[in-house]
Scaffold this active site. Sequence first.
Site, mmCIF file in Angstrom:
data_model
loop_
_atom_site.group_PDB
_atom_site.id
_atom_site.type_symbol
_atom_site.label_atom_id
_atom_site.label_comp_id
_atom_site.label_asym_id
_atom_site.label_seq_id
_atom_site.Cartn_x
_atom_site.Cartn_y
_atom_site.Cartn_z
ATOM 1 N N GLN A 93 0.859 -1.193 0.000
ATOM 2 C CA GLN A 93 0.000 0.000 0.000
ATOM 3 C C GLN A 93 0.894 1.242 0.000
ATOM 4 O OE1 GLN A 93 -3.501 -0.516 2.954
ATOM 5 N NE2 GLN A 93 -1.859 -1.839 3.713
ATOM 6 N N ASN A 94 2.177 1.046 0.234
ATOM 7 C CA ASN A 94 3.102 2.171 0.379
ATOM 8 C C ASN A 94 3.433 2.786 -0.979
ATOM 9 O OD1 ASN A 94 3.071 1.377 3.007
ATOM 10 N ND2 ASN A 94 5.085 0.394 2.968
ATOM 11 N N VAL A 95 3.737 4.056 -0.928
ATOM 12 C CA VAL A 95 4.055 4.793 -2.171
ATOM 13 C C VAL A 95 5.514 5.256 -2.146
ATOM 14 C CG1 VAL A 95 1.668 5.559 -2.456
ATOM 15 C CG2 VAL A 95 3.263 7.004 -1.175
ATOM 16 N N HIS B 125 -1.367 1.550 -4.328
ATOM 17 C CA HIS B 125 -1.748 2.961 -4.190
ATOM 18 C C HIS B 125 -0.827 3.902 -4.954
ATOM 19 C CE1 HIS B 125 -3.795 1.758 -0.128
ATOM 20 N NE2 HIS B 125 -4.515 1.430 -1.176
ATOM 21 N N CYS C 238 -0.232 14.123 -15.578
ATOM 22 C CA CYS C 238 -0.890 15.347 -16.056
ATOM 23 C C CYS C 238 -2.413 15.157 -16.102
ATOM 24 C CB CYS C 238 -0.380 15.696 -17.471
ATOM 25 S SG CYS C 238 -1.293 17.065 -18.210
ATOM 26 N N CYS D 83 -3.544 15.838 -20.143
ATOM 27 C CA CYS D 83 -3.278 14.880 -21.245
ATOM 28 C C CYS D 83 -2.965 13.480 -20.723
ATOM 29 C CB CYS D 83 -2.112 15.392 -22.121
ATOM 30 S SG CYS D 83 -0.508 15.249 -21.329
ATOM 31 N N CYS E 156 2.754 20.184 -16.851
ATOM 32 C CA CYS E 156 3.119 19.189 -17.860
ATOM 33 C C CYS E 156 3.953 19.845 -18.959
ATOM 34 C CB CYS E 156 1.838 18.604 -18.457
ATOM 35 S SG CYS E 156 2.084 17.532 -19.867
ATOM 36 N N THR F 163 0.508 -2.904 8.672
ATOM 37 C CA THR F 163 -0.670 -2.163 8.219
ATOM 38 C C THR F 163 -1.779 -2.237 9.268
ATOM 39 O OG1 THR F 163 -2.314 -1.861 6.436
ATOM 40 C CG2 THR F 163 -1.659 -4.130 6.916
ATOM 41 N N ASN G 14 3.359 -7.009 13.342
ATOM 42 C CA ASN G 14 2.933 -5.662 13.724
ATOM 43 C C ASN G 14 3.081 -5.557 15.245
ATOM 44 O OD1 ASN G 14 1.418 -3.284 14.220
ATOM 45 N ND2 ASN G 14 0.160 -3.663 12.397
#
Length: 248
Positions: free
Chosen positions: A102-104, A120, A128, A131, A149, A190, A215
């Site tokens: 789930q981490n970015v 995610h 953009c 476009c 952009c 999580t 956890n």
Amino acid sequence: MVTEALTQAAALLAGARRIAVLTGAGVSAESGVPTFRGSGGLWEGRPVEEVASPQGFLADPLRVWRFYEERRRKLVGVRPNPGHDVLARWQGCFEEYHLITQNVDGLHQLAGADRVLELHGNIWRVRCLACGRERDDRTVPFPELPPRCAACGGLERPGVVWFGEFLPQDVLQIASQAAEEAEVLVVVGTSAVVYPAAGLVEVTARHGGKVIEVNPDPSALAHVATVQLRGPSGDVLPRLAALMGKPA
Ligand code: BV8
Ligand code: ZN
């Protein structure tokens, strides 16, 4: 100290051919990256919809970009921790292995994992609105906020999935299939409150797979876990790997 739970978890994994892992912000906590909920969390004192929803972005792109720019800035130089390292090394250890996150923050990739299923999105991607052009951009700080952009001058947004937005369907499809077929799903760091990501835990359990939770605190789906390893993942995962005779 080898606990009964650790021995049980190691036995489950040693006998498994198909495993999946689902991680959340907790796996990056020992790298110094703040989690979302809990004390000092990213959402603390901040209405989530203001900085993590399409409506919030359209209402005030600059406020949202300041939030993401700050997180990007804090990620510069951050290294994966031993928990990330173990999850990357497990890539070669099982017949079927899927690392779902789930981490970015991109730390699983930095640790050497090369087929990470990012439910995610990723904080280093920019898209953009006009476009749809999407690119990887590591510039910190951006020369101007909000970024524009280069192709069409349109407003760009962070390449992440906000609340109320659909997850990338191809990624979710592969992740769901992996959860369905997994003999063991290891859920790391999580709170398991965000869907459909958290739903993957129930998919494994429904199909007879075993769930191991790593956890320090019980997540919302702790009751689904066959084994609960109560501790920080940067400490528990290397100990688990060592017990399994896999590279720690
Ligand atoms: C969707 C953005 C279909 C990227 C995130 C109303 C309208 C629309 C949707 C909904 C709605 N009501 C509910 C929903 C569904 C909603 C949802 O689940 N809401 C919840 C909160 C009730 N989901 C969605 O909106 C999803 N999309 O459903 O689309 C749709 C479309 C239109 C209309 C209807 C439906 C989109 C969800 C994605 C949202 N984007 N982030 C970013 O900025 O990062 S979610 C956000 O929470 C992060 O991405 C994060 O990944 C995710 C989960 O958080 P965790 O990773 O679990 O982190 P947390 O801080 O919570 O917990 C940390 C854990 O680590 C703790 O358990 C702690 O104990 C542990 N820990 C701490 N230290 C350690 C540790 N563990 C191990 N070691 C340590 N050292
Ligand atoms: Zn454009």
